[in-house]
Design a protein around this motif. Sequence first.
Motif, PDB file in Angstrom:
ATOM      1  N   GLU A   1      -3.816   3.520   1.948  1.00 45.83           N
ATOM      2  CA  GLU A   1      -4.133   3.578   3.375  1.00 45.83           C
ATOM      3  C   GLU A   1      -4.167   5.041   3.783  1.00 45.83           C
ATOM      4  O   GLU A   1      -3.189   5.769   3.601  1.00 45.83           O
TER       5      GLU A   1
ATOM      6  N   HIS B   1       4.149   7.083   3.850  1.00 50.45           N
ATOM      7  CA  HIS B   1       5.053   5.955   3.622  1.00 50.45           C
ATOM      8  C   HIS B   1       4.543   5.079   2.484  1.00 50.45           C
ATOM      9  O   HIS B   1       3.385   5.174   2.092  1.00 50.45           O
TER      10      HIS B   1
ATOM     11  N   GLU C   1       7.655   0.881   4.911  1.00 52.11           N
ATOM     12  CA  GLU C   1       7.136  -0.132   5.823  1.00 52.11           C
ATOM     13  C   GLU C   1       7.310  -1.487   5.148  1.00 52.11           C
ATOM     14  O   GLU C   1       7.138  -1.604   3.942  1.00 52.11           O
TER      15      GLU C   1
ATOM     16  N   ALA D   1       0.590   4.992   1.881  1.00 53.77           N
ATOM     17  CA  ALA D   1      -0.144   5.609   2.991  1.00 53.77           C
ATOM     18  C   ALA D   1      -0.088   7.127   2.891  1.00 53.77           C
ATOM     19  O   ALA D   1       0.967   7.713   2.654  1.00 53.77           O
TER      20      ALA D   1
ATOM     21  N   HIS E   1       0.826  -1.215   0.000  1.00 49.67           N
ATOM     22  CA  HIS E   1       0.000   0.000   0.000  1.00 49.67           C
ATOM     23  C   HIS E   1       0.855   1.258   0.000  1.00 49.67           C
ATOM     24  O   HIS E   1       2.057   1.207   0.275  1.00 49.67           O
TER      25      HIS E   1
END
Length: 136
Positions: free
Chosen positions: A54, A78, A128, A9, A7
Amino acid sequence: MITALDHIAIAVPDLQASIKRFMDDFGIALDGTEDVEAALTSTAFFSMEGTSIELVHPLDGQGPIAKYLEKKGGGIHHICFRSDDIDGDVERLKAKGYQFLSDAPKQGAHNSRVIFIHPKSCDGVLIEINQPAADH
Ligand code: CO
């Protein structure tokens, strides 16, 4: 091994307004929302082909996203790589000199295990690494 872009974010100052934008203006279906106590965040996920977006917002006005919003007002926070062996990836990257924001993976959204690589190890980008619950 890193297997996918899990994803991207975006830190948002008004979670409900941003959810509404993604649903009503962009026409993307909301997958769900989740408060992640361990990360002090409220999150909303929108699936797109092969990946997702996200939205992250501070839980109770606290934590790292609160500080980020104070400084920047919002923005891409991120990107997240999916891993099928997060412990192996962390060990391999640590051996190459990468710095992480925590010593070991913590619990993330959807009961996944997550860890963040320090932005100074990646040209200023916060990355991440996430291992979905089904894989650990
Ligand atoms: Co994330």
